[in-house]
Design a protein around this motif. Sequence first.
Motif, PDB file in Angstrom:
ATOM      1  N   ALA A   1      35.243  34.336  22.324  1.00  0.00           N
ATOM      2  CA  ALA A   1      35.839  33.028  22.614  1.00  0.00           C
ATOM      3  C   ALA A   1      36.977  32.736  21.648  1.00  0.00           C
ATOM      4  O   ALA A   1      38.067  32.310  22.059  1.00  0.00           O
ATOM      5  N   ARG A   2      36.749  32.968  20.383  1.00  0.00           N
ATOM      6  CA  ARG A   2      37.776  32.708  19.375  1.00  0.00           C
ATOM      7  C   ARG A   2      39.011  33.574  19.623  1.00  0.00           C
ATOM      8  O   ARG A   2      40.155  33.103  19.574  1.00  0.00           O
ATOM      9  N   THR A   3      38.784  34.847  19.931  1.00  0.00           N
ATOM     10  CA  THR A   3      39.885  35.781  20.152  1.00  0.00           C
ATOM     11  C   THR A   3      40.653  35.453  21.427  1.00  0.00           C
ATOM     12  O   THR A   3      41.892  35.447  21.441  1.00  0.00           O
ATOM     13  N   PHE A   4      39.940  35.170  22.513  1.00  0.00           N
ATOM     14  CA  PHE A   4      40.588  34.844  23.781  1.00  0.00           C
ATOM     15  C   PHE A   4      41.400  33.559  23.679  1.00  0.00           C
ATOM     16  O   PHE A   4      42.497  33.460  24.226  1.00  0.00           O
ATOM     17  N   ASN A   5      40.863  32.569  22.996  1.00  0.00           N
ATOM     18  CA  ASN A   5      41.574  31.294  22.882  1.00  0.00           C
ATOM     19  C   ASN A   5      42.861  31.435  22.085  1.00  0.00           C
ATOM     20  O   ASN A   5      43.867  30.778  22.376  1.00  0.00           O
TER      21      ASN A   5
ATOM     22  N   THR B   1      50.777  25.054  36.362  1.00  0.00           N
ATOM     23  CA  THR B   1      49.401  24.554  36.286  1.00  0.00           C
ATOM     24  C   THR B   1      48.556  25.286  35.251  1.00  0.00           C
ATOM     25  O   THR B   1      47.334  25.132  35.228  1.00  0.00           O
ATOM     26  N   LEU B   2      49.177  26.077  34.399  1.00  0.00           N
ATOM     27  CA  LEU B   2      48.427  26.842  33.397  1.00  0.00           C
ATOM     28  C   LEU B   2      48.139  25.952  32.187  1.00  0.00           C
ATOM     29  O   LEU B   2      49.008  25.711  31.358  1.00  0.00           O
ATOM     30  N   GLY B   3      46.898  25.483  32.067  1.00  0.00           N
ATOM     31  CA  GLY B   3      46.574  24.517  31.030  1.00  0.00           C
ATOM     32  C   GLY B   3      45.893  25.079  29.796  1.00  0.00           C
ATOM     33  O   GLY B   3      45.789  24.384  28.782  1.00  0.00           O
ATOM     34  N   TRP B   4      45.414  26.306  29.853  1.00  0.00           N
ATOM     35  CA  TRP B   4      44.737  26.908  28.705  1.00  0.00           C
ATOM     36  C   TRP B   4      45.760  27.205  27.619  1.00  0.00           C
ATOM     37  O   TRP B   4      46.861  27.681  27.898  1.00  0.00           O
ATOM     38  N   GLN B   5      45.444  26.932  26.387  1.00  0.00           N
ATOM     39  CA  GLN B   5      46.379  27.120  25.287  1.00  0.00           C
ATOM     40  C   GLN B   5      46.941  28.539  25.263  1.00  0.00           C
ATOM     41  O   GLN B   5      46.254  29.510  25.594  1.00  0.00           O
ATOM     42  N   ASN B   6      48.199  28.668  24.867  1.00  0.00           N
ATOM     43  CA  ASN B   6      48.883  29.947  24.712  1.00  0.00           C
ATOM     44  C   ASN B   6      48.997  30.726  26.025  1.00  0.00           C
ATOM     45  O   ASN B   6      48.953  31.954  26.034  1.00  0.00           O
TER      46      ASN B   6
ATOM     47  N   TRP C   1      35.725  30.005  28.381  1.00  0.00           N
ATOM     48  CA  TRP C   1      35.893  30.376  26.977  1.00  0.00           C
ATOM     49  C   TRP C   1      36.330  29.230  26.064  1.00  0.00           C
ATOM     50  O   TRP C   1      35.876  29.168  24.911  1.00  0.00           O
ATOM     51  N   PRO C   2      37.162  28.295  26.492  1.00  0.00           N
ATOM     52  CA  PRO C   2      37.520  27.205  25.578  1.00  0.00           C
ATOM     53  C   PRO C   2      36.348  26.297  25.213  1.00  0.00           C
ATOM     54  O   PRO C   2      36.444  25.517  24.255  1.00  0.00           O
ATOM     55  N   HIS C   3      35.251  26.413  25.946  1.00  0.00           N
ATOM     56  CA  HIS C   3      34.126  25.513  25.740  1.00  0.00           C
ATOM     57  C   HIS C   3      32.952  26.181  25.038  1.00  0.00           C
ATOM     58  O   HIS C   3      31.877  25.579  24.916  1.00  0.00           O
ATOM     59  N   ILE C   4      33.148  27.434  24.575  1.00  0.00           N
ATOM     60  CA  ILE C   4      32.090  28.151  23.873  1.00  0.00           C
ATOM     61  C   ILE C   4      32.146  27.822  22.394  1.00  0.00           C
ATOM     62  O   ILE C   4      33.199  27.874  21.771  1.00  0.00           O
ATOM     63  N   ALA C   5      30.993  27.488  21.823  1.00  0.00           N
ATOM     64  CA  ALA C   5      30.927  27.197  20.392  1.00  0.00           C
ATOM     65  C   ALA C   5      31.221  28.462  19.596  1.00  0.00           C
ATOM     66  O   ALA C   5      30.818  29.562  19.983  1.00  0.00           O
TER      67      ALA C   5
ATOM     68  N   LEU D   1      46.355  39.938  29.837  1.00  0.00           N
ATOM     69  CA  LEU D   1      47.137  40.022  31.063  1.00  0.00           C
ATOM     70  C   LEU D   1      46.164  39.760  32.200  1.00  0.00           C
ATOM     71  O   LEU D   1      45.233  40.545  32.423  1.00  0.00           O
ATOM     72  N   LEU D   2      46.348  38.645  32.921  1.00  0.00           N
ATOM     73  CA  LEU D   2      45.329  38.173  33.853  1.00  0.00           C
ATOM     74  C   LEU D   2      45.901  37.783  35.211  1.00  0.00           C
ATOM     75  O   LEU D   2      47.007  37.254  35.296  1.00  0.00           O
ATOM     76  N   GLY D   3      45.120  38.034  36.256  1.00  0.00           N
ATOM     77  CA  GLY D   3      45.395  37.453  37.553  1.00  0.00           C
ATOM     78  C   GLY D   3      44.913  36.015  37.573  1.00  0.00           C
ATOM     79  O   GLY D   3      44.119  35.592  36.722  1.00  0.00           O
ATOM     80  N   ARG D   4      45.358  35.245  38.570  1.00  0.00           N
ATOM     81  CA  ARG D   4      45.061  33.813  38.559  1.00  0.00           C
ATOM     82  C   ARG D   4      43.583  33.497  38.699  1.00  0.00           C
ATOM     83  O   ARG D   4      43.062  32.588  38.032  1.00  0.00           O
ATOM     84  N   ARG D   5      42.864  34.213  39.551  1.00  0.00           N
ATOM     85  CA  ARG D   5      41.448  33.891  39.731  1.00  0.00           C
ATOM     86  C   ARG D   5      40.668  34.145  38.435  1.00  0.00           C
ATOM     87  O   ARG D   5      39.857  33.318  38.017  1.00  0.00           O
ATOM     88  N   THR D   6      40.915  35.287  37.797  1.00  0.00           N
ATOM     89  CA  THR D   6      40.234  35.581  36.536  1.00  0.00           C
ATOM     90  C   THR D   6      40.639  34.582  35.468  1.00  0.00           C
ATOM     91  O   THR D   6      39.810  34.121  34.672  1.00  0.00           O
ATOM     92  N   TYR D   7      41.920  34.228  35.438  1.00  0.00           N
ATOM     93  CA  TYR D   7      42.390  33.233  34.476  1.00  0.00           C
ATOM     94  C   TYR D   7      41.618  31.921  34.635  1.00  0.00           C
ATOM     95  O   TYR D   7      41.164  31.331  33.640  1.00  0.00           O
ATOM     96  N   ASP D   8      41.450  31.461  35.859  1.00  0.00           N
ATOM     97  CA  ASP D   8      40.752  30.197  36.083  1.00  0.00           C
ATOM     98  C   ASP D   8      39.287  30.285  35.656  1.00  0.00           C
ATOM     99  O   ASP D   8      38.724  29.328  35.100  1.00  0.00           O
ATOM    100  N   ILE D   9      38.653  31.438  35.915  1.00  0.00           N
ATOM    101  CA  ILE D   9      37.262  31.632  35.491  1.00  0.00           C
ATOM    102  C   ILE D   9      37.169  31.591  33.972  1.00  0.00           C
ATOM    103  O   ILE D   9      36.311  30.906  33.397  1.00  0.00           O
ATOM    104  N   PHE D  10      38.070  32.306  33.307  1.00  0.00           N
ATOM    105  CA  PHE D  10      38.062  32.336  31.844  1.00  0.00           C
ATOM    106  C   PHE D  10      38.385  30.963  31.252  1.00  0.00           C
ATOM    107  O   PHE D  10      37.763  30.528  30.289  1.00  0.00           O
ATOM    108  N   ALA D  11      39.387  30.283  31.842  1.00  0.00           N
ATOM    109  CA  ALA D  11      39.817  28.996  31.304  1.00  0.00           C
ATOM    110  C   ALA D  11      38.740  27.927  31.448  1.00  0.00           C
ATOM    111  O   ALA D  11      38.708  26.954  30.685  1.00  0.00           O
ATOM    112  N   ALA D  12      37.860  28.094  32.421  1.00  0.00           N
ATOM    113  CA  ALA D  12      36.767  27.140  32.606  1.00  0.00           C
ATOM    114  C   ALA D  12      35.575  27.441  31.694  1.00  0.00           C
ATOM    115  O   ALA D  12      34.648  26.628  31.597  1.00  0.00           O
TER     116      ALA D  12
END
Length: 220
Positions: A92-96, A109-114, A72-76, A59-70
């Motif tokens: 990263a795996r759990t958040f994604n 504009t929410l582009g992060w999966q799920n 966690w999807p890019h972490i190996a 459950l996220l606010g928009r600013r935190t969402y944007d920080i996370f979306a930039a």
Amino acid sequence: MRHIIVGAFISLDGVMQAPGGPEEDLTGGFRFGGWTVPYWDDAIAEAMGETFAQPFDLLLGRRTYDIFAAYWPHIATEPDAEGFERLTADIARTFNQATKYVATHHGETLGWQNSQWLGRDIVARLHELKNGQGPALLVQGSSELVQLLLAHDLVDELRLLTYPLMLGGGKRLFGDDAAPAAFRLARSIVSPTGVILAHYRRDGDVATGSFALETAEVEQ
């Protein structure tokens, strides 16, 4: 019934802004970004691992969402990583994979999966989610959303990591309009670096009393 759990890193004076890095959130000229980093230790890593090991949606606010979306999807997520890298990969795996419910004015504009938009009536949607079925709803960061949750008495548990420093100014966990509520301490430890990790669970209404001595009747 689903529980809303707020997880937050806070200073002694209640500031939760930009705990992870210098450029995380410069709002208001905040200059202490990354203030949690010098206190990192194994006890904090273990506590975070335990929190993220349980099923949850975010459950996220928009600013935190944007920080996370930039980030966690890019972490190996290699399974053979160790130590901090392993914890980061697991998060990263759990958040994604988790469903992300986001408070924003621009749901399209929410582009992060799920990711799902909470809609225009955030409080009504939160009540629907709490009354439905599914894992706990875990809040990370998102100071404005947290204050909204507290104002409407929607928080079931607080998982706070309190750091031994004062930041003076910045975004705070508690606002002046938080609904009065009692919590009980369910768990606490102190890390080797002096960080207090405490879980507080909602525990009814605020009770009051008095330490004033009863006035003795004076015999005539």
